[in-house]
Design a protein around this motif. Sequence first.
Motif, mmCIF file in Angstrom:
data_model
loop_
_atom_site.group_PDB
_atom_site.id
_atom_site.type_symbol
_atom_site.label_atom_id
_atom_site.label_comp_id
_atom_site.label_asym_id
_atom_site.label_seq_id
_atom_site.Cartn_x
_atom_site.Cartn_y
_atom_site.Cartn_z
ATOM 1 N N SER A 46 -6.787 22.256 7.116
ATOM 2 C CA SER A 46 -6.471 20.886 7.541
ATOM 3 C C SER A 46 -7.623 19.936 7.246
ATOM 4 N N ALA A 47 -8.828 20.371 7.578
ATOM 5 C CA ALA A 47 -10.002 19.532 7.333
ATOM 6 C C ALA A 47 -10.244 19.343 5.841
ATOM 7 N N SER A 48 -9.964 20.397 5.071
ATOM 8 C CA SER A 48 -10.223 20.358 3.637
ATOM 9 C C SER A 48 -9.301 19.401 2.901
ATOM 10 N N ILE A 49 -7.984 19.525 3.127
ATOM 11 C CA ILE A 49 -7.044 18.681 2.379
ATOM 12 C C ILE A 49 -6.790 17.348 3.066
ATOM 13 N N GLY A 50 -7.299 17.213 4.301
ATOM 14 C CA GLY A 50 -7.121 15.957 5.030
ATOM 15 C C GLY A 50 -7.819 14.783 4.387
ATOM 16 N N ARG A 51 -8.679 15.061 3.412
ATOM 17 C CA ARG A 51 -9.350 13.983 2.683
ATOM 18 C C ARG A 51 -8.388 13.237 1.766
ATOM 19 N N TRP A 52 -7.296 13.914 1.389
ATOM 20 C CA TRP A 52 -6.366 13.327 0.414
ATOM 21 C C TRP A 52 -4.951 13.128 0.955
ATOM 22 N N PHE A 53 -4.574 13.946 1.947
ATOM 23 C CA PHE A 53 -3.211 13.888 2.468
ATOM 24 C C PHE A 53 -3.237 13.784 4.000
ATOM 25 N N ARG A 54 -2.109 13.391 4.565
ATOM 26 C CA ARG A 54 -2.024 13.328 6.028
ATOM 27 C C ARG A 54 -1.429 14.634 6.540
ATOM 28 N N VAL A 55 -2.227 15.403 7.237
ATOM 29 C CA VAL A 55 -1.772 16.675 7.800
ATOM 30 C C VAL A 55 -1.020 16.386 9.093
ATOM 31 N N VAL A 56 0.260 16.749 9.127
ATOM 32 C CA VAL A 56 1.103 16.417 10.280
ATOM 33 C C VAL A 56 1.140 17.536 11.317
ATOM 34 N N MET A 73 0.848 -1.206 0.000
ATOM 35 C CA MET A 73 0.000 0.000 0.000
ATOM 36 C C MET A 73 0.879 1.249 0.000
ATOM 37 N N ALA A 74 0.634 2.171 -0.923
ATOM 38 C CA ALA A 74 1.448 3.373 -1.023
ATOM 39 C C ALA A 74 1.220 4.280 0.182
ATOM 40 N N SER A 75 2.299 4.932 0.627
ATOM 41 C CA SER A 75 2.189 5.823 1.769
ATOM 42 C C SER A 75 1.480 7.106 1.355
ATOM 43 N N VAL A 76 0.785 7.711 2.304
ATOM 44 C CA VAL A 76 0.058 8.949 2.048
ATOM 45 C C VAL A 76 1.010 10.122 2.237
ATOM 46 N N ALA A 77 1.019 11.054 1.296
ATOM 47 C CA ALA A 77 1.878 12.226 1.397
ATOM 48 C C ALA A 77 1.500 13.067 2.606
ATOM 49 N N THR A 78 2.505 13.694 3.213
ATOM 50 C CA THR A 78 2.276 14.481 4.423
ATOM 51 C C THR A 78 2.371 15.973 4.128
ATOM 52 N N VAL A 79 1.524 16.738 4.810
ATOM 53 C CA VAL A 79 1.456 18.186 4.599
ATOM 54 C C VAL A 79 1.456 18.902 5.946
ATOM 55 N N LEU A 80 2.244 19.969 6.027
ATOM 56 C CA LEU A 80 2.238 20.855 7.195
ATOM 57 C C LEU A 80 1.618 22.175 6.764
ATOM 58 N N ILE A 81 0.689 22.690 7.571
ATOM 59 C CA ILE A 81 -0.018 23.927 7.226
ATOM 60 C C ILE A 81 0.479 25.066 8.108
ATOM 61 N N ALA A 82 0.864 26.173 7.467
ATOM 62 C CA ALA A 82 1.340 27.347 8.200
ATOM 63 C C ALA A 82 0.464 28.546 7.857
ATOM 64 N N ASP A 83 -0.319 28.978 8.831
ATOM 65 C CA ASP A 83 -1.219 30.126 8.657
ATOM 66 C C ASP A 83 -1.373 30.793 10.008
ATOM 67 N N ASP A 84 -1.303 32.134 10.042
ATOM 68 C CA ASP A 84 -1.341 32.817 11.331
ATOM 69 C C ASP A 84 -2.728 32.856 11.957
ATOM 70 N N GLN A 85 -3.746 32.419 11.206
ATOM 71 C CA GLN A 85 -5.106 32.377 11.747
ATOM 72 C C GLN A 85 -5.483 30.923 12.056
ATOM 73 N N PRO A 86 -5.582 30.562 13.330
ATOM 74 C CA PRO A 86 -5.876 29.173 13.709
ATOM 75 C C PRO A 86 -7.127 28.610 13.048
ATOM 76 N N ILE A 87 -8.166 29.440 12.917
ATOM 77 C CA ILE A 87 -9.410 28.955 12.312
ATOM 78 C C ILE A 87 -9.186 28.576 10.850
ATOM 79 N N VAL A 88 -8.415 29.413 10.139
ATOM 80 C CA VAL A 88 -8.113 29.127 8.739
ATOM 81 C C VAL A 88 -7.250 27.875 8.624
ATOM 82 N N ALA A 89 -6.260 27.764 9.518
ATOM 83 C CA ALA A 89 -5.369 26.607 9.497
ATOM 84 C C ALA A 89 -6.150 25.314 9.712
ATOM 85 N N GLU A 90 -7.087 25.348 10.646
ATOM 86 C CA GLU A 90 -7.897 24.152 10.918
ATOM 87 C C GLU A 90 -8.824 23.839 9.745
#
Length: 209
Positions: A21-31, A1-18
């Motif tokens: 995270s929820a949006s792209i978490g469907r396809w990638f693993r948010v670390v 099974m292929a590993s899922v690519a990992t993504v780190l999100i950097a945004d100064d607004q916690p609400i936007v960052a979350e």
Amino acid sequence: MASVATVLIADDQPIVAEALSASIGRWFRVVGTVTALDHLSAKIALTSPDVVLLDLAFGKTSAMKILPQLVDRHPKCRFVVLTGHIEPVIADEALRAGAIGYVVKHSAATELRVAIEEALCGRVYLTPLLQMRGAGGATSLSGTVTLSDRQRSILALLRAGHTYPAIARRLAISTKTVEYHVAAMTRRVGVRGKTQLIRWSEQFFADEK
């Protein structure tokens, strides 16, 4: 099974960052998410993400200023920038700073997915909205290829016959960083491999005289 690519999100607004995270978490693993630029480099070192989704605006501070340093420190990581500006000149600056993707904040989640997938494949992604503003191709928004000072130095040393390790010693950077910049330049110029890049550089430096 292929590993899922990992993504780190950097945004100064916690609400936007979350939300991202929820949006792209469907396809990638948010670390993780980072809301302060001072913590970003340490978080990258800790989580080793494949891609960093980086908001350019952190309050009154621009992440553009530290992007070249982040690229040097973390050569294995790809940086896709988020911004509210649909301006070719800013996109051009982001590419020169080391970003591989440029997406506007109000883009659909599916566009973020495409930008990240392109980054994982080592390909530059620019939001199609730039083309509506009259931007050029992915390799050059201004009509001419632009390189960062670091990339110019590396290219000049390559032309002089230096190896990657030798260039790394001369510039006090890692060999991996040299490899990253060479790969970035070949993508931007549209050539294959170091040999073709060196041939292309003859005309590039001649045009600057």
